[in-house]
Design an enzyme around this catalytic site. Structure first.
Site, PDB file in Angstrom:
ATOM      1  N   ASP A 128      42.035  31.698  45.996  1.00  0.00           N
ATOM      2  CA  ASP A 128      40.887  30.860  45.625  1.00  0.00           C
ATOM      3  C   ASP A 128      40.379  30.014  46.791  1.00  0.00           C
ATOM      4  O   ASP A 128      39.744  28.976  46.577  1.00  0.00           O
ATOM      5  CB  ASP A 128      41.236  29.963  44.429  1.00  0.00           C
ATOM      6  CG  ASP A 128      40.003  29.396  43.739  1.00  0.00           C
ATOM      7  OD1 ASP A 128      38.975  30.102  43.696  1.00  0.00           O
ATOM      8  OD2 ASP A 128      40.067  28.254  43.249  1.00  0.00           O
ATOM      9  N   ASP A 166      39.580  37.609  41.687  1.00  0.00           N
ATOM     10  CA  ASP A 166      38.802  37.105  42.830  1.00  0.00           C
ATOM     11  C   ASP A 166      39.339  37.513  44.197  1.00  0.00           C
ATOM     12  O   ASP A 166      38.697  37.205  45.215  1.00  0.00           O
ATOM     13  CB  ASP A 166      38.677  35.577  42.802  1.00  0.00           C
ATOM     14  CG  ASP A 166      37.761  35.081  41.711  1.00  0.00           C
ATOM     15  OD1 ASP A 166      36.911  35.869  41.258  1.00  0.00           O
ATOM     16  OD2 ASP A 166      37.898  33.913  41.296  1.00  0.00           O
ATOM     17  N   ASP A 317      39.349  25.264  33.926  1.00  0.00           N
ATOM     18  CA  ASP A 317      39.019  25.959  35.171  1.00  0.00           C
ATOM     19  C   ASP A 317      39.325  25.112  36.399  1.00  0.00           C
ATOM     20  O   ASP A 317      39.340  25.628  37.511  1.00  0.00           O
ATOM     21  CB  ASP A 317      37.528  26.323  35.195  1.00  0.00           C
ATOM     22  CG  ASP A 317      37.166  27.345  34.131  1.00  0.00           C
ATOM     23  OD1 ASP A 317      37.890  28.346  33.997  1.00  0.00           O
ATOM     24  OD2 ASP A 317      36.160  27.133  33.429  1.00  0.00           O
TER      25      ASP A 317
END
Length: 342
Positions: A128, A166, A317
């Site tokens: 991330d 991701d 989140d």
């Protein structure tokens, strides 16, 4: 939350008579949504899954615990709302401390319920890009050791794995520094290959979402990351794009990857994406969202193997819009999602 303890509690729960105040029935322990199955997942073991519902429900997950807490407080309306989440199978995100025992406990619990575990692996180094969900393994060797544990824990039990949300996307969008690209491609390719050596494991490599870029930008990186060896790819993980838009994106990408199938995360896409506020954070705890289609293998397109709830509805989140740390349970947000779902 100790996922191993939750999984073991789930085995005891599903083996017992299920007439509890949680109202999770035998069908819920098996993820039964009453749909008709499009196609049986390959190499399924044990009793045949209920039509359209191969995935295991953890009866002691965060939503189930919240139902019990609301019931103790006499808040039956809130408890009934959260049951909409507690009844459904959600992704089990394998932690970093004890991957082998955690994966074993979860897959064993699923087998005892004649279902398939849905696991999310999210521990790639430089995860991330250091943002809300930053972290991951400290280096490639640590990642391989962690993956070793996961693989030993799964063994020959049925599992569907969503691999590294991701991780590929952040190679393409410039978020991950260039000096880490080759290692990440190698780790992802190795992870796909090793997981596919397991007898009953399906692997779907994350491929971003309908709101980002174009399939032309990501299909070659997916190939380098090993998608050709995988069962397919995953779209919309932890995001909010509609199922229709997600299928269109997935089909365009499938055409670039030799017809690969895919799964769609429908956990929170009932009202589509948020269109207000900072465009860079519309994905982070957006208000006014709703639960999407329940998990099933009965989907709107033959290329879509399943709708899954990879993201666990009600978990934050990140520390935006008043939320707790990424991955932490947020009951107020869970209620908002459930109530908006009708």
């Amino acid at each position: 939350m100790d996922a191993i303890r939750r999984a073991r509690a789930g085995r005891r729960f599903c083996a017992a008579a299920l007439g509890t105040t949680l109202l999770v029935t035998a069908a819920a322990c098996s993820g039964d949504d009453g749909g008709g199955e499009k196609r049986q997942p390959p190499q399924e073991r044990g009793a045949a899954a209920a039509p359209g519902a191969p995935f295991w429900v953890n009866p002691d997950g965060n939503a189930a615990r919240q139902v019990q807490a609301y019931e103790r407080e006499g808040r039956e309306a809130e408890a009934e709302a959260i049951r909409r989440i507690a009844r459904q199978p959600v992704g089990e995100w394998i932690g970093t401390d004890a991957p082998e025992s955690e994966a074993r406990a979860l897959t064993e619990a699923a087998v005892e319920a004649d279902r398939r575990a849905l696991l999310v692996l999210y521990n790639i180094p430089h995860r991330d890009c250091g943002n809300y969900s930053g972290g991951g393994a400290p280096d490639g060797n640590a990642y391989r050791a962690w993956l070793d544990g996961v693989i030993r824990g799964i063994g020959d039990r049925p599992a569907t794995v969503i691999l590294e949300p991701d991780a590929v996307l952040h190679l393409v969008d410039g978020c991950t520094p260039a000096e880490f690209h080759e290692e990440r491609y190698a780790l992802l390719d190795e992870a796909v290959g090793r997981l596919k050596e397991l007898k009953n494991t399906q692997v779907y490599l994350d491929a971003g979402n309908a709101g980002w870029g174009q399939p032309e930008q990501i299909w070659e990186p997916l190939r380098r990351a090993g998608v050709e060896k995988a069962d397919g790819f995953a779209v919309n993980v932890s995001n909010f794009y509609s199922t229709q838009d997600s299928i269109a994106y997935g089909k365009a990408l499938s055409g670039r990857t030799g017809g690969k199938h895919f799964v769609v995360d429908t956990s929170r896409n009932g009202n589509g994406p948020y269109q207000e506020g900072d465009p860079g954070e519309r994905w982070c705890n957006p208000p006014g969202r709703a639960l999407g289609e329940t998990p099933t293998t009965r989907t709107a397109d033959p290329l879509v193997d399943a709708y899954v709830w990879a993201k666990r509805p009600g978990e934050s989140d990140g520390t935006c819009k008043g939320g707790p740390k990424a991955g932490e349970w947020w009951p107020e947000y869970a209620l908002e999602l459930a109530r908006a779902s009708g």
